[in-house]
Design a protein around this motif. Structure first.
Motif, PDB file in Angstrom:
ATOM      1  N   LEU A  63      75.690  16.209  52.096  1.00 42.25           N
ATOM      2  CA  LEU A  63      75.122  15.316  51.098  1.00 42.25           C
ATOM      3  C   LEU A  63      75.552  13.901  51.465  1.00 42.25           C
ATOM      4  CD1 LEU A  63      76.117  17.414  47.972  1.00 42.25           C
ATOM      5  CD2 LEU A  63      74.076  17.590  49.382  1.00 42.25           C
ATOM      6  N   ALA A  64      74.566  13.064  51.754  1.00 37.14           N
ATOM      7  CA  ALA A  64      74.857  11.709  52.223  1.00 37.14           C
ATOM      8  C   ALA A  64      73.887  10.726  51.593  1.00 37.14           C
ATOM      9  CB  ALA A  64      74.738  11.659  53.743  1.00 37.14           C
ATOM     10  N   PRO A  65      74.323   9.468  51.417  1.00 46.03           N
ATOM     11  CA  PRO A  65      73.443   8.475  50.805  1.00 46.03           C
ATOM     12  C   PRO A  65      72.176   8.269  51.624  1.00 46.03           C
ATOM     13  CG  PRO A  65      75.437   7.437  51.651  1.00 46.03           C
ATOM     14  CD  PRO A  65      75.602   8.904  51.826  1.00 46.03           C
ATOM     15  N   SER A  66      71.064   8.092  50.916  1.00 48.40           N
ATOM     16  CA  SER A  66      69.771   7.975  51.593  1.00 48.40           C
ATOM     17  C   SER A  66      69.662   6.719  52.441  1.00 48.40           C
ATOM     18  CB  SER A  66      68.630   8.035  50.582  1.00 48.40           C
ATOM     19  OG  SER A  66      68.709   6.964  49.676  1.00 48.40           O
ATOM     20  N   VAL A 137      67.893  15.541  40.467  1.00 43.46           N
ATOM     21  CA  VAL A 137      68.821  15.751  39.364  1.00 43.46           C
ATOM     22  C   VAL A 137      69.875  14.649  39.436  1.00 43.46           C
ATOM     23  CG1 VAL A 137      68.450  18.219  39.045  1.00 43.46           C
ATOM     24  CG2 VAL A 137      70.148  17.457  40.703  1.00 43.46           C
ATOM     25  N   HIS A 138      70.290  14.173  38.273  1.00 47.53           N
ATOM     26  CA  HIS A 138      71.266  13.094  38.137  1.00 47.53           C
ATOM     27  C   HIS A 138      72.520  13.707  37.534  1.00 47.53           C
ATOM     28  CE1 HIS A 138      72.487   9.083  36.190  1.00 47.53           C
ATOM     29  NE2 HIS A 138      72.529   8.876  37.488  1.00 47.53           N
ATOM     30  N   LEU A 139      73.626  13.647  38.264  1.00 48.38           N
ATOM     31  CA  LEU A 139      74.845  14.288  37.807  1.00 48.38           C
ATOM     32  C   LEU A 139      76.073  13.615  38.388  1.00 48.38           C
ATOM     33  CD1 LEU A 139      75.457  17.609  39.727  1.00 48.38           C
ATOM     34  CD2 LEU A 139      73.775  15.935  40.429  1.00 48.38           C
ATOM     35  N   SER A 140      77.219  13.967  37.860  1.00 45.53           N
ATOM     36  CA  SER A 140      78.492  13.450  38.345  1.00 45.53           C
ATOM     37  C   SER A 140      78.763  13.976  39.755  1.00 45.53           C
ATOM     38  CB  SER A 140      79.600  13.917  37.398  1.00 45.53           C
ATOM     39  OG  SER A 140      80.828  14.037  38.061  1.00 45.53           O
ATOM     40  N   PRO A 141      79.233  13.105  40.668  1.00 49.37           N
ATOM     41  CA  PRO A 141      79.556  13.606  42.005  1.00 49.37           C
ATOM     42  C   PRO A 141      80.696  14.631  41.972  1.00 49.37           C
ATOM     43  CG  PRO A 141      80.252  11.320  41.759  1.00 49.37           C
ATOM     44  CD  PRO A 141      79.458  11.667  40.546  1.00 49.37           C
ATOM     45  N   GLY A 142      81.595  14.486  41.014  1.00 54.18           N
ATOM     46  CA  GLY A 142      82.684  15.459  40.887  1.00 54.18           C
ATOM     47  C   GLY A 142      82.165  16.837  40.521  1.00 54.18           C
ATOM     48  N   GLU A 143      81.139  16.876  39.678  1.00 59.41           N
ATOM     49  CA  GLU A 143      80.546  18.164  39.313  1.00 59.41           C
ATOM     50  C   GLU A 143      79.820  18.777  40.515  1.00 59.41           C
ATOM     51  OE1 GLU A 143      82.056  19.434  36.817  1.00 59.41           O
ATOM     52  OE2 GLU A 143      80.339  19.788  35.498  1.00 59.41           O
ATOM     53  N   ALA A 144      79.121  17.952  41.287  1.00 61.24           N
ATOM     54  CA  ALA A 144      78.461  18.458  42.494  1.00 61.24           C
ATOM     55  C   ALA A 144      79.507  19.034  43.446  1.00 61.24           C
ATOM     56  CB  ALA A 144      77.661  17.355  43.169  1.00 61.24           C
ATOM     57  N   GLU A 145      80.587  18.315  43.627  1.00 66.08           N
ATOM     58  CA  GLU A 145      81.672  18.767  44.507  1.00 66.08           C
ATOM     59  C   GLU A 145      82.244  20.096  44.018  1.00 66.08           C
ATOM     60  OE1 GLU A 145      85.602  16.619  46.351  1.00 66.08           O
ATOM     61  OE2 GLU A 145      85.312  16.433  44.189  1.00 66.08           O
ATOM     62  N   GLY A 149      81.813  23.636  45.852  1.00 65.14           N
ATOM     63  CA  GLY A 149      83.056  23.862  46.588  1.00 65.14           C
ATOM     64  C   GLY A 149      83.073  22.976  47.821  1.00 65.14           C
ATOM     65  N   ALA A 150      82.493  21.782  47.688  1.00 64.34           N
ATOM     66  CA  ALA A 150      82.277  20.892  48.826  1.00 64.34           C
ATOM     67  C   ALA A 150      83.558  20.213  49.292  1.00 64.34           C
ATOM     68  CB  ALA A 150      81.242  19.826  48.463  1.00 64.34           C
ATOM     69  N   THR A 151      83.559  19.870  50.547  1.00 67.70           N
ATOM     70  CA  THR A 151      84.602  19.064  51.148  1.00 67.70           C
ATOM     71  C   THR A 151      84.183  17.609  51.019  1.00 67.70           C
ATOM     72  OG1 THR A 151      85.126  20.790  52.745  1.00 67.70           O
ATOM     73  CG2 THR A 151      85.790  18.548  53.330  1.00 67.70           C
ATOM     74  N   ARG A 152      85.081  16.761  50.551  1.00 73.40           N
ATOM     75  CA  ARG A 152      84.803  15.327  50.435  1.00 73.40           C
ATOM     76  C   ARG A 152      85.275  14.652  51.724  1.00 73.40           C
ATOM     77  NH1 ARG A 152      87.269  11.783  45.499  1.00 73.40           N
ATOM     78  NH2 ARG A 152      86.819  13.770  44.456  1.00 73.40           N
ATOM     79  N   ALA A 153      84.381  13.922  52.386  1.00 77.93           N
ATOM     80  CA  ALA A 153      84.734  13.250  53.641  1.00 77.93           C
ATOM     81  C   ALA A 153      83.797  12.067  53.879  1.00 77.93           C
ATOM     82  CB  ALA A 153      84.608  14.229  54.805  1.00 77.93           C
ATOM     83  N   ALA A 154      84.279  11.088  54.606  1.00 75.98           N
ATOM     84  CA  ALA A 154      83.467   9.928  54.982  1.00 75.98           C
ATOM     85  C   ALA A 154      82.634  10.317  56.210  1.00 75.98           C
ATOM     86  CB  ALA A 154      84.352   8.729  55.289  1.00 75.98           C
ATOM     87  N   VAL A 155      81.404  10.778  55.975  1.00 77.30           N
ATOM     88  CA  VAL A 155      80.551  11.248  57.071  1.00 77.30           C
ATOM     89  C   VAL A 155      79.345  10.335  57.310  1.00 77.30           C
ATOM     90  CG1 VAL A 155      81.247  13.663  56.844  1.00 77.30           C
ATOM     91  CG2 VAL A 155      79.259  12.823  55.560  1.00 77.30           C
ATOM     92  N   SER A 156      79.153   9.341  56.451  1.00 76.96           N
ATOM     93  CA  SER A 156      77.982   8.486  56.537  1.00 76.96           C
ATOM     94  C   SER A 156      78.368   7.082  56.987  1.00 76.96           C
ATOM     95  CB  SER A 156      77.301   8.407  55.162  1.00 76.96           C
ATOM     96  OG  SER A 156      76.166   7.589  55.221  1.00 76.96           O
ATOM     97  N   THR A 157      77.456   6.463  57.714  1.00 73.68           N
ATOM     98  CA  THR A 157      77.634   5.075  58.119  1.00 73.68           C
ATOM     99  C   THR A 157      76.420   4.297  57.651  1.00 73.68           C
ATOM    100  OG1 THR A 157      76.598   5.464  60.260  1.00 73.68           O
ATOM    101  CG2 THR A 157      78.991   5.686  60.167  1.00 73.68           C
ATOM    102  N   ARG A 158      76.593   3.022  57.410  1.00 79.39           N
ATOM    103  CA  ARG A 158      75.484   2.174  57.004  1.00 79.39           C
ATOM    104  C   ARG A 158      75.310   1.072  58.021  1.00 79.39           C
ATOM    105  NH1 ARG A 158      77.460   2.797  51.405  1.00 79.39           N
ATOM    106  NH2 ARG A 158      76.095   4.328  50.479  1.00 79.39           N
ATOM    107  N   ASP A 159      74.062   0.585  58.112  1.00 76.49           N
ATOM    108  CA  ASP A 159      73.771  -0.506  59.070  1.00 76.49           C
ATOM    109  C   ASP A 159      74.523  -1.756  58.706  1.00 76.49           C
ATOM    110  OD1 ASP A 159      72.086   1.235  60.275  1.00 76.49           O
ATOM    111  OD2 ASP A 159      70.285   0.499  59.279  1.00 76.49           O
TER     112      ASP A 159
END
Length: 159
Positions: A63-66, A137-145, A149-159
């Motif tokens: 799951l990464a920002p669009s 769906v609009h929800l809390s990121p903590g609830e999605a996590e 059972g997701a792992t939280r990590a910095a996997v996205s980069t922005r221009d």
């Protein structure tokens, strides 16, 4: 458009508070996530895309920002894998049980590892695909996590 999907049922079953937002899906859009953000009138950094990957040959979702790009080396590291690669669209559909453009991390045909980009926690709530094209769906990121059972990590980069 149906607003009850496997994804929304999975969220309800997990006791997650969420809202459903429909928009006009454009199959010709260069970026489905950016088109969804524009249609919903929200910051693209709040609309997260669901990407299906193979980490050491095993399926996972990211799951990464669009408005960002996913660094596959970072995804591999988050999943304790040597390498990660994008899944072929047909495989993504078969494994997730959803059509490309409507892949939700919730309610997939089987539970697979998930990684949520750390930037999700910059927001009180984020948008994720609700299980069909043109539905978020609009929800809390903590609830999605929690639900994934997701792992939280910095996997996205922005221009």
């Amino acid at each position: 458009m149906a607003q009850v999907t496997r994804a929304t049922r999975a969220l309800e079953t997990a006791g997650v508070a969420f809202t459903v937002h429909a928009y006009a899906y454009d199959p010709a859009a260069d970026s489905i996530g950016l088109a969804a953000a524009e249609a919903l009138g929200v910051d693209p950094a709040r609309v997260f895309k669901t990407l299906m990957v193979l980490a050491d040959g095993k399926p996972a979702c990211v799951l990464a920002p669009s408005d960002g790009e996913v660094a596959l080396k970072r995804v591999a590291a988050a999943l304790a894998a040597k390498a990660a690669a994008m899944m072929k669209p047909a495989d993504a559909e078969r494994i997730s049980g959803y059509k490309v453009g409507g892949i939700s991390p919730f309610g997939q045909t089987r539970r697979i590892p998930a990684v949520i980009d750390a930037s999700a926690f910059d927001w009180d709530a984020i948008f994720l695909n609700g299980g069909q094209r043109g539905l978020q769906v609009h929800l809390s990121p903590g609830e999605a996590e929690r639900v994934l059972g997701a792992t939280r990590a910095a996997v996205s980069t922005r221009d």
